[in-house]
Scaffold this motif. Sequence first.
Motif, PDB file in Angstrom:
ATOM      1  N   ASP A 170       0.809  -1.215   0.000  1.00 21.61           N
ATOM      2  CA  ASP A 170       0.000   0.000   0.000  1.00 21.61           C
ATOM      3  C   ASP A 170       0.848   1.274   0.000  1.00 21.61           C
ATOM      4  N   PRO A 171       1.813   1.497   0.799  1.00 20.02           N
ATOM      5  CA  PRO A 171       2.140   0.769   2.020  1.00 20.02           C
ATOM      6  C   PRO A 171       1.351   1.358   3.177  1.00 20.02           C
ATOM      7  N   GLY A 172       1.316   0.665   4.257  1.00 15.88           N
ATOM      8  CA  GLY A 172       0.630   1.178   5.427  1.00 15.88           C
ATOM      9  C   GLY A 172       0.411   0.079   6.436  1.00 15.88           C
ATOM     10  N   ILE A 173       0.274   0.463   7.680  1.00 13.23           N
ATOM     11  CA  ILE A 173       0.057  -0.476   8.767  1.00 13.23           C
ATOM     12  C   ILE A 173      -1.307  -0.152   9.366  1.00 13.23           C
TER      13      ILE A 173
ATOM     14  N   PRO B 282       1.446   5.449   9.159  1.00  9.84           N
ATOM     15  CA  PRO B 282       2.106   5.660   7.870  1.00  9.84           C
ATOM     16  C   PRO B 282       3.416   4.878   7.786  1.00  9.84           C
ATOM     17  N   ALA B 283       3.619   4.250   6.648  1.00  9.00           N
ATOM     18  CA  ALA B 283       4.885   3.585   6.352  1.00  9.00           C
ATOM     19  C   ALA B 283       5.319   4.059   4.971  1.00  9.00           C
ATOM     20  N   LEU B 284       6.618   4.214   4.794  1.00  8.95           N
ATOM     21  CA  LEU B 284       7.094   4.752   3.528  1.00  8.95           C
ATOM     22  C   LEU B 284       7.018   3.714   2.412  1.00  8.95           C
ATOM     23  N   ARG B 285       7.553   2.511   2.686  1.00 14.96           N
ATOM     24  CA  ARG B 285       7.571   1.484   1.650  1.00 14.96           C
ATOM     25  C   ARG B 285       7.761   0.108   2.285  1.00 14.96           C
ATOM     26  N   GLU B 286       6.919  -0.807   1.939  1.00 18.67           N
ATOM     27  CA  GLU B 286       7.083  -2.233   2.183  1.00 18.67           C
ATOM     28  C   GLU B 286       7.336  -2.663   3.632  1.00 18.67           C
ATOM     29  N   PRO B 287       6.383  -2.479   4.507  1.00 24.88           N
ATOM     30  CA  PRO B 287       6.482  -3.139   5.807  1.00 24.88           C
ATOM     31  C   PRO B 287       6.129  -4.622   5.647  1.00 24.88           C
ATOM     32  N   HIS B 288       6.980  -5.490   6.172  1.00 25.12           N
ATOM     33  CA  HIS B 288       6.772  -6.929   5.991  1.00 25.12           C
ATOM     34  C   HIS B 288       6.589  -7.683   7.311  1.00 25.12           C
ATOM     35  N   HIS B 289       7.518  -7.491   8.242  1.00 28.28           N
ATOM     36  CA  HIS B 289       7.497  -8.296   9.465  1.00 28.28           C
ATOM     37  C   HIS B 289       7.567  -7.401  10.701  1.00 28.28           C
ATOM     38  N   LEU B 290       7.199  -7.996  11.839  1.00 33.52           N
ATOM     39  CA  LEU B 290       7.192  -7.264  13.106  1.00 33.52           C
ATOM     40  C   LEU B 290       7.641  -8.184  14.235  1.00 33.52           C
ATOM     41  N   ALA B 291       8.015  -7.586  15.355  1.00 30.05           N
ATOM     42  CA  ALA B 291       8.437  -8.357  16.525  1.00 30.05           C
ATOM     43  C   ALA B 291       8.069  -7.587  17.781  1.00 30.05           C
ATOM     44  N   LEU B 292       7.465  -8.279  18.716  1.00 30.81           N
ATOM     45  CA  LEU B 292       7.136  -7.696  20.010  1.00 30.81           C
ATOM     46  C   LEU B 292       8.344  -7.825  20.916  1.00 30.81           C
TER      47      LEU B 292
ATOM     48  N   PRO C  60       2.244  -1.118  21.555  1.00 31.75           N
ATOM     49  CA  PRO C  60       1.408  -2.227  21.095  1.00 31.75           C
ATOM     50  C   PRO C  60      -0.025  -2.197  21.608  1.00 31.75           C
ATOM     51  N   SER C  61      -0.309  -1.375  22.616  1.00 30.13           N
ATOM     52  CA  SER C  61      -1.667  -1.331  23.141  1.00 30.13           C
ATOM     53  C   SER C  61      -2.537  -0.287  22.451  1.00 30.13           C
ATOM     54  N   THR C  62      -1.907   0.673  21.772  1.00 33.81           N
ATOM     55  CA  THR C  62      -2.672   1.756  21.144  1.00 33.81           C
ATOM     56  C   THR C  62      -2.361   1.963  19.673  1.00 33.81           C
ATOM     57  N   GLY C  63      -1.174   1.564  19.233  1.00 33.49           N
ATOM     58  CA  GLY C  63      -0.763   1.846  17.862  1.00 33.49           C
ATOM     59  C   GLY C  63      -0.081   3.184  17.690  1.00 33.49           C
ATOM     60  N   GLU C  64       0.151   3.899  18.780  1.00 34.14           N
ATOM     61  CA  GLU C  64       0.869   5.179  18.713  1.00 34.14           C
ATOM     62  C   GLU C  64       2.336   4.944  18.350  1.00 34.14           C
ATOM     63  N   VAL C  65       2.857   5.731  17.404  1.00 42.35           N
ATOM     64  CA  VAL C  65       4.259   5.631  17.026  1.00 42.35           C
ATOM     65  C   VAL C  65       5.110   6.367  18.048  1.00 42.35           C
ATOM     66  N   ARG C  66       6.099   5.687  18.604  1.00 41.13           N
ATOM     67  CA  ARG C  66       7.000   6.299  19.579  1.00 41.13           C
ATOM     68  C   ARG C  66       8.221   6.920  18.913  1.00 41.13           C
TER      69      ARG C  66
END
Length: 322
Positions: free
Chosen positions: A31-34, A49-59, A81-87
Amino acid sequence: MRRLALATLLAATALGGAAHADILFVLNSMDPGIQVVDAATRQEVRRIPALREPHHLALSPARDVLLIADSGANEIIFVDPSTGEVRKRERVANPYNLEFSPNGKMLVVTGLRRDQVDLYDWDGQGLTLRTRLRPGDMPSHIAFRPDNRVVYVTLQGSRAIAAIDTEERRILWHMEVGREPAGIIWHNGKLLIGIMGSDHVAVVDPEGRRVERIIRVGRGAHALFPSPGGGPIYVTSRVDSRITALDPETLDVMRIYDVPGGPDCISFDREGRIWTTLRWNRQLALVDPATGAVTTSPVGRSPHGVLFQSRTVEAAARPPAR
């Protein structure tokens, strides 16, 4: 509006004592986007917002930070991880996949396009690059040995896996395992590897460096996900559009779930249900492993990584801070 919707959702769950505000993070790699999605309504409540190609994540090991790898943008996004706010956003070269060590002190990041594997120290807040290695063509997925000493990386373009010594920070060995090896996990002293260019899981003895067994699961065998509590190991097959449940003791096939759309990554909810991204259909699917029922909802283009996050909200039992 999305922030207001999420705030309303979280506030509503706080009524009447303890409740759950369940959300899902869905990484749309084209899309890109989360997307942050309300698990109950399947509605988007936030877009990161993501600039290009987010693929994987890790907690993070403390489960207080979600790291999302945006490979094309050369950055890792640190999210609540509880709200989706970017830190914060941190510059990292071509982060495709990422995995924390069992002791929580190290993060390994693979760069699929740049043929590199980076070993980072993790202090609970940030990353410090220690070593960059080049083990082969298209390093992809990651699995640690339980003692933290060795990490294994699949090399999609080299038909192989590489073993890396995390203390001496060097490549120990390579071993050919099949065409386009993708997902890899450590299980009972063996490595289980999805052979994406074929139709099976390869069971590898890392000490003897040999393929001991082949388990047929369907074309495009991709990634493996052990279910919580020692239950079945689920394997996604993107070409045949199925999820295969393996017995965790014998590794025999227990059940096959037909999930049209190219199931890719999996996350489990509190009830043990399977949330999976459908790479080809722009959909998120919920699979009930007991009945096999599949329901879907729309997301973005080429959804890849997914995480179910349950947030228990307790009613305030003490006076507010002054």
